[in-house]
Design a protein around this motif. Structure first.
Motif, short mmCIF file in Angstrom:
data_model
loop_
_atom_site.label_atom_id
_atom_site.label_comp_id
_atom_site.label_asym_id
_atom_site.label_seq_id
_atom_site.Cartn_x
_atom_site.Cartn_y
_atom_site.Cartn_z
N ARG A 168 4.68 13.81 -12.03
CA ARG A 168 5.61 13.31 -13.03
C ARG A 168 6.97 12.99 -12.41
O ARG A 168 7.49 13.78 -11.63
N PHE A 169 7.48 11.81 -12.73
CA PHE A 169 8.78 11.30 -12.28
C PHE A 169 8.80 10.93 -10.80
O PHE A 169 9.86 10.73 -10.24
N TYR A 170 7.61 10.84 -10.19
CA TYR A 170 7.60 10.32 -8.82
C TYR A 170 7.53 8.80 -8.90
O TYR A 170 6.63 8.23 -9.53
N SER A 171 8.46 8.12 -8.27
CA SER A 171 8.48 6.65 -8.30
C SER A 171 8.64 6.11 -6.88
O SER A 171 9.30 6.73 -6.04
N GLY A 172 8.01 4.99 -6.64
CA GLY A 172 8.06 4.39 -5.31
C GLY A 172 9.28 3.49 -5.15
O GLY A 172 10.26 3.57 -5.91
N ASP A 173 9.18 2.62 -4.17
CA ASP A 173 10.32 1.75 -3.85
C ASP A 173 10.62 0.76 -4.96
O ASP A 173 11.77 0.34 -5.12
N ASN A 205 -5.52 3.53 0.16
CA ASN A 205 -5.15 2.20 0.64
C ASN A 205 -6.39 1.32 0.82
O ASN A 205 -7.47 1.82 1.19
N ARG A 206 -6.21 0.02 0.59
CA ARG A 206 -7.29 -0.93 0.87
C ARG A 206 -7.46 -1.09 2.37
O ARG A 206 -6.54 -0.81 3.15
N LYS A 207 -8.64 -1.56 2.77
CA LYS A 207 -8.88 -1.78 4.19
C LYS A 207 -7.98 -2.89 4.74
O LYS A 207 -7.52 -2.81 5.87
N LEU A 208 -7.77 -3.95 3.93
CA LEU A 208 -6.92 -5.05 4.38
C LEU A 208 -5.45 -4.71 4.16
O LEU A 208 -4.71 -4.44 5.08
N ARG A 209 -5.04 -4.70 2.91
CA ARG A 209 -3.65 -4.39 2.58
C ARG A 209 -3.57 -4.12 1.08
O ARG A 209 -4.27 -4.75 0.29
N GLY A 218 0.82 -1.21 0.00
CA GLY A 218 0.00 0.00 0.00
C GLY A 218 0.86 1.26 0.00
O GLY A 218 2.09 1.22 -0.14
N PHE A 219 0.20 2.40 0.17
CA PHE A 219 0.88 3.68 0.13
C PHE A 219 1.43 4.06 1.50
O PHE A 219 0.83 3.77 2.53
N ALA A 220 2.57 4.70 1.46
CA ALA A 220 3.09 5.30 2.68
C ALA A 220 2.25 6.54 3.00
O ALA A 220 1.57 7.09 2.13
N PRO A 221 2.25 6.98 4.26
CA PRO A 221 1.44 8.17 4.63
C PRO A 221 1.76 9.37 3.74
O PRO A 221 2.92 9.76 3.60
N GLY A 222 0.72 9.93 3.11
CA GLY A 222 0.88 11.10 2.26
C GLY A 222 1.28 10.79 0.83
O GLY A 222 1.32 11.69 -0.02
N GLU A 223 1.57 9.52 0.54
CA GLU A 223 2.03 9.17 -0.80
C GLU A 223 0.89 9.18 -1.81
O GLU A 223 1.12 9.32 -3.02
#
Length: 441
Positions: free
Chosen positions: A395-400, A426-430, A383-388
């Motif tokens: 543009r050009f934002y990439s995650g882990d 984010n999903r409720k589960l994960r 899922g997403f980190a807080p604020g992600e």
């Protein structure tokens, strides 16, 4: 002419128009009113004189005696001093206080310069003894009307002066905030301090200032986004270029030899392809955000578009051991650009495969109000980190898990080009969810 001068000029024209219309109307109505009131007054006074003379013999001497106290007998609402003519039943003048010249003029043309009212003088047995005629000069009525007009003119002039003063005051109070806003706009700069104009005006000028402040904020945000974009773009382009340059120089200088040459060439090819994809993505995104790029809309099955997108990423999913679960509830066709919408779904699914643990879910359904279609692409990853959630479309934002950072920006531009909305949460589960909402028609 400036807006203040136009308003003041219009205000002057309005005052002059009201002044002329009021003057003409007042002159006409006042004169008719005075004539009407004078006729009523003459008729009432003639009736009083008729009753007084009905008890006596009509002769010059008796009439004079009876009319000594005429002023006391006159009605209290008398406006003007009238003149009297007493006639016997043979239409002969018994008594008059008109001068000879005025009498001759009245007998010749009574309607021209006089207003008159005649009442019968009757005896006790009801027989006509004579007539009472009260005469009022029309010139006196016109003189009173003229006096009233002069009074009205004086009042209107005073009122006009006050109105002009108020007009100048309100003109300045109206144009002052406009001048402030104009000066602020003249000196506005994206590089200047972030200062907004503050106007206390609650009218349209205040709304205009608020709109300009909002526009300036958007321009500065756009300028900041562009700077970040160029910084990120230069960084993303620099990485493959350095890899290509390093391996090429190693081969050229003889540092890389033997089997390592093939490995270096593979790196050059791979980085060149990566560089090509980044450039293509930037070009495609620029086209989507420009007015020249048109969307060719037609009624197409959203299920077919989703299935085609799934088939395009199936090889990548199988390579990573990810299962794609599709659950579609949209039967009727939707007005979309099929090619662009397919690319948007491919980008979302490819992103979900990159972060999923084992499964990617694609669910499409009609909204509860039946006016829109909702498509959700989700995964069972971290899922997403807080604020992600608010940054993933930049543009050009990439995650882990890496990526060029162009795909989701392109997806957002495609969805908004259809008049739709895309959100991430984010999903409720994960896992992460991308929700697309499109109008059905």
């Amino acid at each position: 002419m400036k807006i203040g001068a136009k308003l003041l000029f219009t205000y002057f024209l309005l005052i002059i128009s009201i002044f002329l219309i009021t003057s003409l109307t007042f002159h006409f109505i006042a004169q008719r009113y005075l004539i009407h009131e004078t006729k009523q007054q003459l008729h009432k006074e003639a009736s009083v004189v008729s009753q007084l003379l009905g008890k006596t013999v009509l002769s010059s001497l008796t009439v004079k005696e009876q009319l000594v106290n005429r002023k006391a007998l006159a009605l209290s609402e008398q406006l003007l001093s009238s003149e009297l003519i007493i006639w016997n039943k043979n239409q002969e003048i018994v008594y008059t206080d008109l001068k000879d010249a005025a009498l001759a003029e009245f007998r010749k043309d009574p309607e021209r310069r006089f207003i008159s009212e005649t009442v019968k003088i009757t005896s006790k047995n009801g027989k006509t003894k004579g007539y009472v005629t009260l005469v009022q000069r029309l010139d006196e009525i016109k003189e009173i009307n003229s006096l009233m007009r002069r009074s009205q003119l004086f009042s209107l002039v005073i009122s006009a002066l006050i109105a002009v003063g108020l007009g100048v005051f309100f003109k300045k109070s109206l144009t002052r905030p406009i001048r402030r806003l104009t000066e602020h706009m003249k000196h506005f700069s994206l590089k200047g301090a972030d200062q907004e104009i503050k106007l206390e005006s609650k009218d349209e000028v205040g709304e205009l200032a608020a709109s300009f402040n909002a526009l300036s904020r958007r321009l500065k945000q756009y300028d900041a986004d562009q700077k970040i974009f160029f910084q990120n773009a230069s960084h993303e382009l620099k990485t493959p270029l350095m890899a290509i340059q390093g391996n090429a120089e190693g081969i050229l200088d003889g540092v890389v030899t033997g089997e390592d040459v093939t490995a270096s060439l593979n790196v050059i090819i791979a980085e060149s392809q990566r560089l090509k994809r980044i450039v293509e993505g930037i070009t495609y995104l620029a086209k989507l955000e420009s007015v020249e790029e048109s969307f060719v809309l037609s009624l197409e099955s959203l299920d077919v578009i989703v299935v085609e997108a799934v088939e395009s990423v199936r090889a990548l999913a199988e390579q990573r051991g990810i299962e794609i679960v599709v659950d579609s509830g949209v039967v009727e066709p939707v007005l979309v650009d099929g090619e662009k919408m397919k690319r948007a779904f491919i980008n979302l699914m490819g992103n979900a495969i990159r972060y999923a643990k084992s499964t990617v879910f694609v669910i499409s359904e009609v909204s509860e109000d039946e006016n829109s279609v909702v498509v959700k692409v989700s995964d069972d990853g971290q899922g997403f980190a807080p604020g992600e959630e608010t940054k993933v479309f930049q543009r050009f934002y990439s995650g882990d898990a890496g990526g060029s950072g162009i795909g989701l920006a392109i997806t957002k531009a495609i969805i908004e080009g259809h008049g739709g909305v895309i959100t991430a949460y984010n999903r409720k589960l994960r896992g992460a969810v991308f929700r697309i909402k499109l109008m059905r028609n």
